[in-house]
Design a protein around this motif. Structure first.
Motif, PDB file in Angstrom:
ATOM      1  N   LYS A 122      -0.774   7.784  -5.705  1.00  7.56           N
ATOM      2  CA  LYS A 122      -0.724   6.377  -5.309  1.00  7.56           C
ATOM      3  C   LYS A 122      -0.529   5.463  -6.520  1.00  7.56           C
ATOM      4  O   LYS A 122       0.216   4.486  -6.456  1.00  7.56           O
ATOM      5  CB  LYS A 122      -2.010   6.009  -4.568  1.00  7.56           C
ATOM      6  N   ASP A 123      -1.217   5.789  -7.622  1.00  9.09           N
ATOM      7  CA  ASP A 123      -1.069   4.981  -8.832  1.00  9.09           C
ATOM      8  C   ASP A 123       0.379   4.974  -9.303  1.00  9.09           C
ATOM      9  O   ASP A 123       0.900   3.946  -9.744  1.00  9.09           O
ATOM     10  CB  ASP A 123      -1.973   5.522  -9.943  1.00  9.09           C
ATOM     11  N   ARG A 124       1.015   6.124  -9.209  1.00  9.65           N
ATOM     12  CA  ARG A 124       2.405   6.229  -9.658  1.00  9.65           C
ATOM     13  C   ARG A 124       3.366   5.591  -8.656  1.00  9.65           C
ATOM     14  O   ARG A 124       4.289   4.859  -9.025  1.00  9.65           O
ATOM     15  CB  ARG A 124       2.763   7.711  -9.847  1.00  9.65           C
ATOM     16  N   GLN A 132      -4.969   9.757  -5.356  1.00 10.12           N
ATOM     17  CA  GLN A 132      -5.036   8.505  -6.096  1.00 10.12           C
ATOM     18  C   GLN A 132      -4.043   8.499  -7.254  1.00 10.12           C
ATOM     19  O   GLN A 132      -3.441   7.475  -7.573  1.00 10.12           O
ATOM     20  CB  GLN A 132      -6.455   8.271  -6.624  1.00 10.12           C
ATOM     21  N   LYS A 133      -3.857   9.658  -7.890  1.00 11.03           N
ATOM     22  CA  LYS A 133      -2.862   9.753  -8.960  1.00 11.03           C
ATOM     23  C   LYS A 133      -1.457   9.507  -8.411  1.00 11.03           C
ATOM     24  O   LYS A 133      -0.639   8.832  -9.037  1.00 11.03           O
ATOM     25  CB  LYS A 133      -2.939  11.131  -9.624  1.00 11.03           C
ATOM     26  N   GLN A 170       5.239  -2.507 -11.205  1.00  7.19           N
ATOM     27  CA  GLN A 170       5.571  -3.022 -12.526  1.00  7.19           C
ATOM     28  C   GLN A 170       7.068  -2.945 -12.799  1.00  7.19           C
ATOM     29  O   GLN A 170       7.532  -3.343 -13.867  1.00  7.19           O
ATOM     30  CB  GLN A 170       4.806  -2.230 -13.598  1.00  7.19           C
ATOM     31  N   SER A 205       1.177   1.379  -7.896  1.00  4.59           N
ATOM     32  CA  SER A 205       0.816   0.519  -9.026  1.00  4.59           C
ATOM     33  C   SER A 205       1.899   0.521 -10.097  1.00  4.59           C
ATOM     34  O   SER A 205       2.327  -0.525 -10.586  1.00  4.59           O
ATOM     35  CB  SER A 205      -0.524   0.980  -9.617  1.00  4.59           C
ATOM     36  N   TRP A 206       2.366   1.711 -10.470  1.00  2.00           N
ATOM     37  CA  TRP A 206       3.417   1.814 -11.479  1.00  2.00           C
ATOM     38  C   TRP A 206       4.718   1.205 -10.970  1.00  2.00           C
ATOM     39  O   TRP A 206       5.418   0.490 -11.698  1.00  2.00           O
ATOM     40  CB  TRP A 206       3.617   3.271 -11.869  1.00  2.00           C
ATOM     41  N   GLU A 264      -8.877  12.493  -5.459  1.00  2.00           N
ATOM     42  CA  GLU A 264      -8.501  12.160  -6.833  1.00  2.00           C
ATOM     43  C   GLU A 264      -7.009  12.421  -7.061  1.00  2.00           C
ATOM     44  O   GLU A 264      -6.320  11.650  -7.735  1.00  2.00           O
ATOM     45  CB  GLU A 264      -9.327  12.977  -7.827  1.00  2.00           C
ATOM     46  N   ASP A 309       0.850  -1.192   0.000  1.00  2.00           N
ATOM     47  CA  ASP A 309       0.000   0.000   0.000  1.00  2.00           C
ATOM     48  C   ASP A 309       0.885   1.242   0.000  1.00  2.00           C
ATOM     49  O   ASP A 309       2.071   1.189   0.328  1.00  2.00           O
ATOM     50  CB  ASP A 309      -0.909   0.010   1.228  1.00  2.00           C
TER      51      ASP A 309
END
Length: 281
Positions: free
Chosen positions: A231-233, A228-229, A240, A236-237, A225, A140
């Motif tokens: 967090k995505d970077r 979340q951007k 990968q 999640s990114w 929002e 997280d």
């Protein structure tokens, strides 16, 4: 001029933290690296303006992660962490030499692989205050209220000031004066993750890496929002890619923080990128 109290060292920079400010000393950056003898170094205090003034002043000198730098430093005797070294904030612009920049992912990875710790628990037992770990899983990316005194959240402005005792700027250089222009406050954002330890039960660590903090700063006014951007970077990114954390302790309470993030492409992506490059020729 380098005095006898200082010794010039060549250091590969692997972490640079977001600035922290104190009313006494202005805004300062902590940098971590590894010298040519393979020893960890924590360099402090570096005036914040050394970095942001570069854009405004063509003659100003700053440095970035994976720069190989040469500068005079001396042991910080008031700091029990033996990796901590002091530099002169008034003369650093003149004394700093950038030897080269380590640009290629593979070269960076090969360099850091020499200093990778097995897991966080092993690093704790080593009595060191700086190290490099590879998280087994990023679970997280969190944002918390920094005013709560919970484990991992002791890094407050007051404790930063305590950590700087003995760093007195009696006659301020222009660089130090410029560093009294404050950046945004440092929020508690960080990672929940599992390290490679066999018995690891998970860790939550504040992340003060300059890039991650700047990413948060860019989206901080956009509410859920915006976070979340981030967090995505940051999560999640990152999941990968092949992620490594440079970690270090605070001065007084020895709390561990993530002070740098290294995120090279994973092996299959590197092979694919190489094959695609070869096909172009």
């Amino acid at each position: 001029m380098v005095t006898s109290a200082y010794q010039r060292e060549t250091i590969t920079v692997v972490a640079k933290t977001y600035p922290e400010c104190s009313q006494k000393y202005g805004c300062l950056v902590c940098t971590a690296g590894i010298n040519s003898q393979g020893e960890w170094r924590r360099l402090y205090p570096i005036p914040w303006a050394l970095f942001w003034s570069v854009k405004a002043n063509a003659h100003a000198k700053g440095f970035q992660k994976f720069d190989v730098i040469s500068l005079p430093i001396r042991r910080k005797t008031q700091d029990s962490r033996h990796e901590s070294y002091y530099l002169n904030p008034h003369t650093v612009e003149d004394e700093l030499h950038i030897v080269e920049h380590m640009k290629e992912w593979e070269r960076r990875r090969a360099f850091l692989s020499l200093y990778l710790d097995p897991d966080l628990e092993t690093l704790w037992d080593s009595q060191r205050s700086l190290g490099l770990i590879k998280p087994r899983m990023i679970q997280d990316f969190l944002q918390k209220d920094r005013t709560r005194l919970e484990p991992g959240e002791e890094l407050t402005i007051e404790k930063i000031e305590e950590a700087q005792q003995g760093v007195l700027f009696d006659v301020e250089s222009e660089l130090v004066q410029q560093s009294r222009t404050s950046p945004d406050p440092l929020p508690w954002i960080g990672y929940k993750f599992l390290c490679e330890g066999t018995d690891c039960r998970g860790h939550e660590m504040m992340c003060i890496d300059w890039e991650i903090q700047q990413l948060f700063r860019r989206y901080r006014n956009r509410g859920p929002e915006g976070f979340q951007k981030v967090k995505d970077r940051a999560m999640s990114w990152m999941n990968q890619r092949e992620v490594y954390f440079v970690v270090g302790t605070t001065w007084r309470f020895k709390t561990w923080l993530i002070i740098g993030v290294f995120y090279p492409p994973k092996e299959p992506e590197r092979k694919q990128q190489t094959e695609e490059t070869l096909r172009l020729f």
